[in-house]
Motif scaffolding. Sequence first.
Motif, PDB file in Angstrom:
ATOM      1  N   VAL A  14       0.848  -1.187   0.000  1.00 47.10           N
ATOM      2  CA  VAL A  14       0.000   0.000   0.000  1.00 47.10           C
ATOM      3  C   VAL A  14       0.888   1.243   0.000  1.00 47.10           C
ATOM      4  O   VAL A  14       1.748   1.396   0.873  1.00 47.10           O
ATOM      5  N   ILE A  15       0.660   2.134  -0.976  1.00 45.30           N
ATOM      6  CA  ILE A  15       1.453   3.354  -1.090  1.00 45.30           C
ATOM      7  C   ILE A  15       0.523   4.550  -1.282  1.00 45.30           C
ATOM      8  O   ILE A  15      -0.126   4.660  -2.318  1.00 45.30           O
ATOM      9  N   PRO A  16       0.427   5.451  -0.293  1.00 45.56           N
ATOM     10  CA  PRO A  16      -0.307   6.704  -0.518  1.00 45.56           C
ATOM     11  C   PRO A  16       0.493   7.608  -1.443  1.00 45.56           C
ATOM     12  O   PRO A  16       1.717   7.745  -1.288  1.00 45.56           O
ATOM     13  N   VAL A  17      -0.180   8.223  -2.398  1.00 43.50           N
ATOM     14  CA  VAL A  17       0.510   8.999  -3.438  1.00 43.50           C
ATOM     15  C   VAL A  17       0.063  10.450  -3.383  1.00 43.50           C
ATOM     16  O   VAL A  17      -1.138  10.748  -3.356  1.00 43.50           O
ATOM     17  N   VAL A  49      -2.674   4.751  -3.830  1.00 46.34           N
ATOM     18  CA  VAL A  49      -3.820   5.545  -3.396  1.00 46.34           C
ATOM     19  C   VAL A  49      -3.529   7.019  -3.658  1.00 46.34           C
ATOM     20  O   VAL A  49      -2.701   7.635  -2.980  1.00 46.34           O
ATOM     21  N   ASN A  50      -4.221   7.575  -4.640  1.00 43.63           N
ATOM     22  CA  ASN A  50      -4.055   8.984  -4.973  1.00 43.63           C
ATOM     23  C   ASN A  50      -4.836   9.844  -3.988  1.00 43.63           C
ATOM     24  O   ASN A  50      -6.064   9.839  -3.967  1.00 43.63           O
ATOM     25  N   ASP A  51      -4.096  10.613  -3.153  1.00 46.20           N
ATOM     26  CA  ASP A  51      -4.730  11.439  -2.122  1.00 46.20           C
ATOM     27  C   ASP A  51      -5.066  12.814  -2.694  1.00 46.20           C
ATOM     28  O   ASP A  51      -4.602  13.840  -2.197  1.00 46.20           O
ATOM     29  N   ALA A  52      -5.886  12.819  -3.764  1.00 48.33           N
ATOM     30  CA  ALA A  52      -6.297  14.061  -4.438  1.00 48.33           C
ATOM     31  C   ALA A  52      -5.085  14.921  -4.785  1.00 48.33           C
ATOM     32  O   ALA A  52      -5.081  16.137  -4.553  1.00 48.33           O
ATOM     33  N   SER A  53      -4.089  14.292  -5.355  1.00 55.37           N
ATOM     34  CA  SER A  53      -2.866  15.010  -5.709  1.00 55.37           C
ATOM     35  C   SER A  53      -3.147  16.039  -6.804  1.00 55.37           C
ATOM     36  O   SER A  53      -3.853  15.749  -7.776  1.00 55.37           O
ATOM     37  N   ILE A  74      -6.453   3.681  -6.585  1.00 54.22           N
ATOM     38  CA  ILE A  74      -7.592   4.236  -5.855  1.00 54.22           C
ATOM     39  C   ILE A  74      -7.412   5.742  -5.809  1.00 54.22           C
ATOM     40  O   ILE A  74      -6.336   6.230  -5.455  1.00 54.22           O
ATOM     41  N   SER A  75      -8.444   6.483  -6.155  1.00 49.91           N
ATOM     42  CA  SER A  75      -8.369   7.941  -6.116  1.00 49.91           C
ATOM     43  C   SER A  75      -9.402   8.482  -5.123  1.00 49.91           C
ATOM     44  O   SER A  75     -10.589   8.143  -5.210  1.00 49.91           O
ATOM     45  N   ALA A  85      -5.335   8.102   3.750  1.00 46.09           N
ATOM     46  CA  ALA A  85      -5.151   7.479   2.437  1.00 46.09           C
ATOM     47  C   ALA A  85      -4.641   6.051   2.592  1.00 46.09           C
ATOM     48  O   ALA A  85      -5.047   5.146   1.848  1.00 46.09           O
ATOM     49  N   THR A  86      -3.762   5.839   3.564  1.00 48.46           N
ATOM     50  CA  THR A  86      -3.280   4.477   3.832  1.00 48.46           C
ATOM     51  C   THR A  86      -4.422   3.582   4.286  1.00 48.46           C
ATOM     52  O   THR A  86      -4.512   2.413   3.882  1.00 48.46           O
TER      53      THR A  86
END
Length: 321
Positions: A14-17, A49-53, A74-75, A85-86
Amino acid sequence: MENRAEAILKLSIVIPVYCSAPILPKLVEQIHTEMCKEGMSESYELLLVNDASPDESWHAICTLAAAHPFIKGISLRRNFGQHNATMAGLNHVSGQFVVIMDDDLQHPPRAIGDLMRALSKGFDVCYTNYLNRQHPAWKRLGSRFNDWVAARLLGKPKGLYLSSFKGLRLEIAREVIRYDGPYAYIDGLILDVTRSITTIDIEHQQRHEGEGNYNLRRSVSLWMKMATSFSVLPLRIATYGGFALAALSLVAMVFIVVQKLMHPEYPQGWASLIATILFIGGMQTLCIGMIGEYLGRAYLKLNKKPQFVVGATTWQPIMTP
């Protein structure tokens, strides 16, 4: 067939982006290379996981997911923060082991295999110790303070560094995601679930590109989340402080009365009076602020403030009413 494939997965990563569009292709390449070396090219999944980048991170994730079947994107509909996000990613894992890491390549993918081997020995969680931290001085100092506070608020074992690069068993991940409050703190949730924890040493790498996303404001916010979401110790400190201040005031009052009786000619001083008023007022404001922080978080949870909201995934469309 899809459920069967998910059931035999050995690892979920799992990687928050956030603001990492240029880094993602290199990150995916290095992770897949290491998984191939471990003989796991067909038994792992990578959840980005795209944290609304605000950059093109979601576009990059969609492109990578189309090219690599092991990638799930995942966005989130808005920026919820790294830990939330994680949590979004942890809600979709299916591997026997789960590894959480950052998106900036400061966490070496070659250490993923070492994390899994440590977990295979029977531990629930494995954290990483950085041998040569590549963070600025203020962040290293903040981490030491966070470590000191976590030991007292969360009962963190002595010597354990709560790094963002860690591995845990699937059953621990499932216990962690039972928390549905809006202010998630992964390490606090892990320490609530288990004490079967080990560590491994890794080389901390330079960020591949750009600058880190954690600034002082976000670090303070994370500390407040830890302090008020997983412990009532600040409230107890406020209570003890109130008792101590009341006792001190009583002693001071007796001293002043005795001094006045013994020396009637002493003028009454305004400086000590102002200092006392400011001190008591400051203590009261601090205690009220602590209570307000707790009540505010309870209020938001009671009103079901979302922990995260998924806007899109790469494997299925989001159904809207």
